[in-house]
Each structure stands twice: as structure tokens, then as C-alpha cells.
Design a protein around this motif. Sequence first.
Motif, short mmCIF file in Angstrom:
data_model
loop_
_atom_site.label_atom_id
_atom_site.label_comp_id
_atom_site.label_asym_id
_atom_site.label_seq_id
_atom_site.Cartn_x
_atom_site.Cartn_y
_atom_site.Cartn_z
N LEU A 53 -16.52 -8.20 15.99
CA LEU A 53 -16.26 -9.43 15.26
C LEU A 53 -16.89 -9.42 13.88
O LEU A 53 -16.31 -9.90 12.91
N ASP A 54 -18.08 -8.87 13.77
CA ASP A 54 -18.81 -8.90 12.50
C ASP A 54 -18.12 -8.08 11.41
O ASP A 54 -18.28 -8.37 10.22
N LYS A 55 -17.38 -7.06 11.78
CA LYS A 55 -16.73 -6.19 10.80
C LYS A 55 -15.28 -6.57 10.55
O LYS A 55 -14.60 -5.93 9.74
N PHE A 56 -14.82 -7.60 11.24
CA PHE A 56 -13.43 -8.01 11.08
C PHE A 56 -13.23 -8.69 9.73
O PHE A 56 -13.95 -9.61 9.37
N ARG A 57 -12.21 -8.22 8.96
CA ARG A 57 -11.90 -8.80 7.65
C ARG A 57 -10.40 -9.05 7.54
O ARG A 57 -9.59 -8.26 8.03
N LEU A 58 -10.08 -10.12 6.88
CA LEU A 58 -8.67 -10.48 6.69
C LEU A 58 -7.93 -9.42 5.88
O LEU A 58 -6.76 -9.15 6.12
N LEU A 90 -8.76 -16.32 14.37
CA LEU A 90 -9.56 -16.22 15.59
C LEU A 90 -9.43 -17.48 16.44
O LEU A 90 -9.36 -17.40 17.67
N ASP A 91 -9.38 -18.63 15.79
CA ASP A 91 -9.20 -19.89 16.52
C ASP A 91 -7.84 -19.93 17.22
O ASP A 91 -7.71 -20.44 18.34
N ARG A 112 -16.38 -10.00 30.25
CA ARG A 112 -16.58 -8.59 30.63
C ARG A 112 -15.56 -7.67 29.98
O ARG A 112 -15.88 -6.56 29.56
N GLY A 113 -14.31 -8.12 29.91
CA GLY A 113 -13.25 -7.26 29.42
C GLY A 113 -12.92 -7.39 27.95
O GLY A 113 -12.31 -6.49 27.36
N ASP A 114 -13.33 -8.50 27.34
CA ASP A 114 -12.99 -8.77 25.94
C ASP A 114 -14.18 -9.46 25.26
O ASP A 114 -14.05 -10.58 24.76
N PRO A 115 -15.34 -8.81 25.24
CA PRO A 115 -16.57 -9.48 24.80
C PRO A 115 -16.56 -10.01 23.37
O PRO A 115 -17.09 -11.09 23.10
N GLU A 116 -15.93 -9.29 22.45
CA GLU A 116 -15.93 -9.75 21.06
C GLU A 116 -15.04 -10.97 20.86
O GLU A 116 -15.39 -11.89 20.12
N SER A 122 -16.01 -14.90 19.84
CA SER A 122 -15.30 -15.75 18.90
C SER A 122 -14.98 -17.10 19.53
O SER A 122 -15.15 -18.16 18.91
N PHE A 123 -14.54 -17.07 20.79
CA PHE A 123 -14.27 -18.30 21.53
C PHE A 123 -15.53 -19.15 21.64
O PHE A 123 -15.50 -20.37 21.45
#
Length: 199
Positions: free
Chosen positions: A28-33, A58-59, A103-107, A111-112
Motif C-alpha cells: 500500500l505504501d508504494k502504490f501511486r496513481l 482504494l475506497d 490473511r489472503g489480502d493483507p494490504e 486499506s479497508f
Amino acid sequence: MPKTGLSSEELVEKTIEITMELVRRHGLDKFRLVDVARELGVTHAALYNHFPDKVAILDTISERWLSEMDEALVRVAETRGPARLAIIEWFMAYHRRKRNKVRGDPELFRSFNMAVEADKPFVLRHLQNMHDQLLRLVERGAETGELDVPSPEGAVEALLEATMAFHHPLMVLEHKDEDRELLLQRVVSVVLAGLSANR
């Protein structure tokens, strides 16, 4: 149509798909538009027509996940049979979906969780949906005489509070490596028994 040849709706779907891939791959931290735009072959500004910033994307992903959960839990809530068993299964399904996500989609779960902490409208709608589904189950049990509760609303409040550790995002994260399903069953059963006994 944008120069990608995609319709507006297709561009939105592709943006969501690429975002999920990038968040899962890089975090998540490295995600850029701008990275999404590059993958799509459009300018960074072109995405603004659909999403004002990366949080909006993300929302949208979190909102869709909650909508899918709502629909799945509605099916559980509408299952025929004893209300007491349906309530237990409803909580089990709720817990499983949260635990499987963390567990399967932690990033994306992270965000959630950020949306939860910000009290986003779609999160509040989801919480209301959960309340309403559970209320219908408790009322069903009261109408059939299976549950002897003084107040269905009060029963819902007690059940949600007692099971908080099994569905609150931070607490699900804290216990993500534990199998707590049997404990959850016991908690729900004890609360339902206690509510009837204290009438």
C-alpha cells in the motif's frame, strides 16, 4: 472513449484491477496513481475524470468488498431453519470473511481498515446493513418463540459487542493466525442463552 479504446466503464474496471495487482505486488505504501496510469497507457490527469486521488480508488475497492460481504451474509440470514443456528452461522460467515481477507489480502485489508478508522460513508452503510440483518434474525427467533429476548434491538447490541473481537478489523488482524471459530460459537450461544435467562 479514451485512447486506450476502453469505454468509461471499462477504464474504471481496468483501473481497479490494476490497482489491486499493484497493491498486492508492492504494498500500500508504494502504490501511486501514476503507476496505474502508466499500466493503462493514459496520462495521470486522465484518471482524475474517474478518481480524484488514489484513496478514491482504494475506497471503491473496499466498498465493493463490503457489498459482496453484505450480499453473502444476506443469503445466510435468509436461510430457513432455526433462528439460533442461523445467528451462529451468520457470525461465523462474518468472521470468516474478515479473517480470510486479512490473511489472503493483507494490504487491501489495511486499506479497508483505514476507511473504517475514517468512518467513511460506505463503511457506515455496511455496519447498518450488518445491524439490520442481525436484527431480522433475532426478530425471527422471537416471533417463532425460539428466542425469548426482552428487546431484539438490545439483543443485537449485546451480540455485536460480545463478538467484537471476531469482526472488528484491528482485532481480526491481531488474531489472524488463530482458529477461533469454536470460541465464537460458544460466545454467541452463551449470549443468546443469557439474554433469554435474564428476561
